[in-house]
Design a protein around this motif. Structure first.
Motif, PDB file in Angstrom:
ATOM      1  N   ASP A  35       0.851  -1.198   0.000  1.00 57.79           N
ATOM      2  CA  ASP A  35       0.000   0.000   0.000  1.00 57.79           C
ATOM      3  C   ASP A  35       0.881   1.241   0.000  1.00 57.79           C
ATOM      4  OD1 ASP A  35      -2.330   1.440  -0.098  1.00 57.79           O
ATOM      5  OD2 ASP A  35      -3.250   0.402   1.600  1.00 57.79           O
ATOM      6  N   LEU A  36       0.289   2.350  -0.423  1.00 59.35           N
ATOM      7  CA  LEU A  36       0.994   3.627  -0.511  1.00 59.35           C
ATOM      8  C   LEU A  36       0.025   4.723  -0.102  1.00 59.35           C
ATOM      9  CD1 LEU A  36       3.732   4.865  -1.548  1.00 59.35           C
ATOM     10  CD2 LEU A  36       2.572   5.225  -3.721  1.00 59.35           C
ATOM     11  N   TRP A  37       0.496   5.603   0.778  1.00 57.73           N
ATOM     12  CA  TRP A  37      -0.363   6.687   1.251  1.00 57.73           C
ATOM     13  C   TRP A  37       0.361   8.020   1.089  1.00 57.73           C
ATOM     14  CZ3 TRP A  37       1.071   2.677   4.729  1.00 57.73           C
ATOM     15  CH2 TRP A  37       0.127   1.653   4.848  1.00 57.73           C
ATOM     16  N   ALA A  38      -0.401   9.094   1.022  1.00 53.72           N
ATOM     17  CA  ALA A  38       0.203  10.428   0.925  1.00 53.72           C
ATOM     18  C   ALA A  38      -0.749  11.463   1.517  1.00 53.72           C
ATOM     19  CB  ALA A  38       0.505  10.786  -0.527  1.00 53.72           C
ATOM     20  N   GLY A  39      -0.158  12.397   2.274  1.00 53.78           N
ATOM     21  CA  GLY A  39      -0.887  13.569   2.725  1.00 53.78           C
ATOM     22  C   GLY A  39      -1.866  13.342   3.846  1.00 53.78           C
ATOM     23  N   GLY A  40      -1.393  13.287   5.082  1.00 50.87           N
ATOM     24  CA  GLY A  40      -2.323  13.236   6.191  1.00 50.87           C
ATOM     25  C   GLY A  40      -1.814  12.432   7.359  1.00 50.87           C
ATOM     26  N   ALA A  41      -2.648  12.398   8.409  1.00 52.01           N
ATOM     27  CA  ALA A  41      -2.358  11.532   9.547  1.00 52.01           C
ATOM     28  C   ALA A  41      -2.540  10.093   9.085  1.00 52.01           C
ATOM     29  CB  ALA A  41      -3.305  11.851  10.694  1.00 52.01           C
ATOM     30  N   LEU A  42      -1.707   9.203   9.596  1.00 50.72           N
ATOM     31  CA  LEU A  42      -1.722   7.833   9.090  1.00 50.72           C
ATOM     32  C   LEU A  42      -1.946   6.848  10.226  1.00 50.72           C
ATOM     33  CD1 LEU A  42      -1.329   5.721   6.901  1.00 50.72           C
ATOM     34  CD2 LEU A  42       1.132   5.893   7.254  1.00 50.72           C
ATOM     35  N   GLU A  43      -3.054   6.128  10.138  1.00 46.66           N
ATOM     36  CA  GLU A  43      -3.346   5.021  11.036  1.00 46.66           C
ATOM     37  C   GLU A  43      -4.265   4.086  10.265  1.00 46.66           C
ATOM     38  OE1 GLU A  43      -4.566   4.082  15.683  1.00 46.66           O
ATOM     39  OE2 GLU A  43      -4.557   6.136  14.931  1.00 46.66           O
ATOM     40  N   ARG A  44      -3.719   3.014   9.740  1.00 44.04           N
ATOM     41  CA  ARG A  44      -4.446   2.133   8.829  1.00 44.04           C
ATOM     42  C   ARG A  44      -4.352   0.684   9.283  1.00 44.04           C
ATOM     43  NH1 ARG A  44      -4.755   5.084   3.907  1.00 44.04           N
ATOM     44  NH2 ARG A  44      -4.968   7.252   4.530  1.00 44.04           N
ATOM     45  N   THR A  45      -5.342  -0.115   8.840  1.00 43.90           N
ATOM     46  CA  THR A  45      -5.375  -1.557   9.054  1.00 43.90           C
ATOM     47  C   THR A  45      -5.559  -2.238   7.707  1.00 43.90           C
ATOM     48  OG1 THR A  45      -6.320  -1.306  11.279  1.00 43.90           O
ATOM     49  CG2 THR A  45      -6.547  -3.452  10.217  1.00 43.90           C
ATOM     50  N   LEU A  46      -4.708  -3.233   7.430  1.00 42.22           N
ATOM     51  CA  LEU A  46      -4.780  -3.943   6.165  1.00 42.22           C
ATOM     52  C   LEU A  46      -4.796  -5.448   6.424  1.00 42.22           C
ATOM     53  CD1 LEU A  46      -2.516  -1.440   5.776  1.00 42.22           C
ATOM     54  CD2 LEU A  46      -2.672  -2.224   3.428  1.00 42.22           C
ATOM     55  N   ALA A  47      -5.400  -6.179   5.482  1.00 40.64           N
ATOM     56  CA  ALA A  47      -5.384  -7.641   5.517  1.00 40.64           C
ATOM     57  C   ALA A  47      -4.342  -8.143   4.529  1.00 40.64           C
ATOM     58  CB  ALA A  47      -6.762  -8.196   5.168  1.00 40.64           C
ATOM     59  N   TYR A  48      -3.549  -9.122   4.956  1.00 40.97           N
ATOM     60  CA  TYR A  48      -2.516  -9.708   4.104  1.00 40.97           C
ATOM     61  C   TYR A  48      -2.773 -11.216   4.030  1.00 40.97           C
ATOM     62  CZ  TYR A  48       2.134 -11.251   2.581  1.00 40.97           C
ATOM     63  OH  TYR A  48       3.183 -11.831   1.904  1.00 40.97           O
ATOM     64  N   GLY A  49      -3.114 -11.691   2.851  1.00 42.79           N
ATOM     65  CA  GLY A  49      -3.416 -13.098   2.679  1.00 42.79           C
ATOM     66  C   GLY A  49      -4.528 -13.292   1.666  1.00 42.79           C
ATOM     67  N   PRO A  50      -5.147 -14.473   1.644  1.00 48.61           N
ATOM     68  CA  PRO A  50      -4.899 -15.611   2.544  1.00 48.61           C
ATOM     69  C   PRO A  50      -3.568 -16.297   2.255  1.00 48.61           C
ATOM     70  CG  PRO A  50      -6.461 -16.222   0.834  1.00 48.61           C
ATOM     71  CD  PRO A  50      -6.208 -14.759   0.661  1.00 48.61           C
ATOM     72  N   LEU A  51      -2.980 -16.879   3.304  1.00 47.23           N
ATOM     73  CA  LEU A  51      -1.696 -17.562   3.202  1.00 47.23           C
ATOM     74  C   LEU A  51      -1.897 -19.061   3.342  1.00 47.23           C
ATOM     75  CD1 LEU A  51       0.412 -15.142   5.418  1.00 47.23           C
ATOM     76  CD2 LEU A  51       0.360 -15.235   2.933  1.00 47.23           C
ATOM     77  N   GLN A  52      -1.145 -19.813   2.520  1.00 45.91           N
ATOM     78  CA  GLN A  52      -1.193 -21.269   2.534  1.00 45.91           C
ATOM     79  C   GLN A  52       0.211 -21.808   2.822  1.00 45.91           C
ATOM     80  OE1 GLN A  52      -4.144 -22.745   2.205  1.00 45.91           O
ATOM     81  NE2 GLN A  52      -5.251 -20.857   1.683  1.00 45.91           N
TER      82      GLN A  52
END
Length: 329
Positions: free
Chosen positions: A95-112
């Protein structure tokens, strides 16, 4: 699927992110100073980036939850991953963000199980903040490392041990160095050994071989060398462990390696099939319900390199040599 789609959509932004990250701190400070004063928060100390993953390790198929937080005003921030998997490395921008306060949650997967290995996530950010009335800019980073080791099963154990040998025992230089850092090692306690598994060990792995990427190995012309694998096998039926005795020097074209493989007959009954493999990047515990690895599916417990040592000590395999009959040609 969602992760792969995000990587494709964000790929055009990678070059821009890299170019921005290479900017000199003086340029970053100038960009921060140009921001409207209301956007730049005052901080009691230098800003920090925080990155966490939940769960902290994955032992079953599933998805990781990543939480990223950056103090200050984020001119630009990125989250990337590098996964040291079984035989390769995968990575990219998440992910890539620009301009602002940053507090994010992301999902990574599904993993096998194919994703088994160490996954390293890196959060990088260029932030602006105010300290003592003066505007400043800073580049900050945070990392989270998550082990992913999901048990799995294989119906082609000969191919698996061959593939590990190709990775771990590939000779990479004139000093006969192997890519795994130390020779691949297989040790086990079995009732016997199924012929397909014994054949790939007997005919190729314990002797070392020349190959051109083929399975079974074959060579005609310019080939690479794979150094001998080391084996210690303790079998109830010694006849089904025959052909694994190999000692001495193996000449492999311009290269060579030390052969050091032995099999022992221990007698007795009811011995479960357990093979411990020290491979390229990972260790494996291979389990056979039939005791001889003739099962349609062999259970595989994969772990970081060195992880099988505890079970090896618990089985006290080396102590069996004093009580066993060595199987020689």
């Amino acid at each position: 699927m969602l992760m792969r789609r995000a990587l494709r959509l964000l790929a055009p932004l990678v070059l821009a992110a890299a170019a921005s990250a290479a900017q000199a701190p003086a340029d970053l400070a100038a960009r921060c100073a140009a921001l409207p004063a209301a956007l730049v928060p005052s901080l009691p100390k230098r800003p920090v980036a925080r990155l966490s993953a939940s769960p902290e390790g994955l032992g079953a198929p599933g998805t990781l939850t990543l939480r990223a937080r950056v103090e200050g005003w984020a001119l630009q921030a990125s989250l990337s991953v590098r996964a040291e998997r079984r035989w390769d490395e995968r990575g990219g921008l998440l992910d890539l963000w620009a301009g602002g306060a940053l507090e994010r949650t992301l999902a990574y997967g599904p993993l096998q199980a194919a994703d088994n290995g160490m996954h390293t996530f890196t959060l990088r950010a260029q932030v602006c903040y105010r300290s003592g009335g003066a505007v400043a800019g800073e580049e900050i980073t945070a990392q989270a490392r998550v082990p992913v080791f999901i048990p799995w099963s294989t119906g082609d154990l000969p191919w698996l041990v061959w593939r590990e040998a190709e990775a771990a025992n590939y000779i990479k230089g004139v000093l006969n160095d192997v890519t795994g850092g130390q020779p691949m090692f297989i040790e086990g306690l079995v009732t016997g050994l199924a012929d397909p598994v014994r054949a790939v060990l007997r005919d190729y792995l314990v002797k070392g071989y020349l190959n051109q990427g083929n399975y079974p190995p074959s060579c005609s012309g310019l080939c690479y060398a794979v150094a001998p694998v080391q084996v210690r096998l303790y079998a109830v039926d010694g006849a089904r462990a025959g052909g694994l005795f190999q000692l001495g020097w193996a000449q492999l074209g311009l290269y060579g390696g030390h052969k050091d493989s032995r099999a022992f007959e221990v007698g007795g009954k009811g011995v479960a099939g357990v093979l411990l493999v020290r491979g390229y990047r990972h260790d494996y515990i291979l389990l056979s319900g039939k005791g001889d690895f003739s099962d349609p599916q062999v259970q595989v417990v994969e772990m970081p390199k060195g992880g099988a040592e505890g079970l090896r000590q618990a089985l006290a395999l080396a102590a069996l040599q004093s009580q066993a009959k060595e199987v020689r040609p």
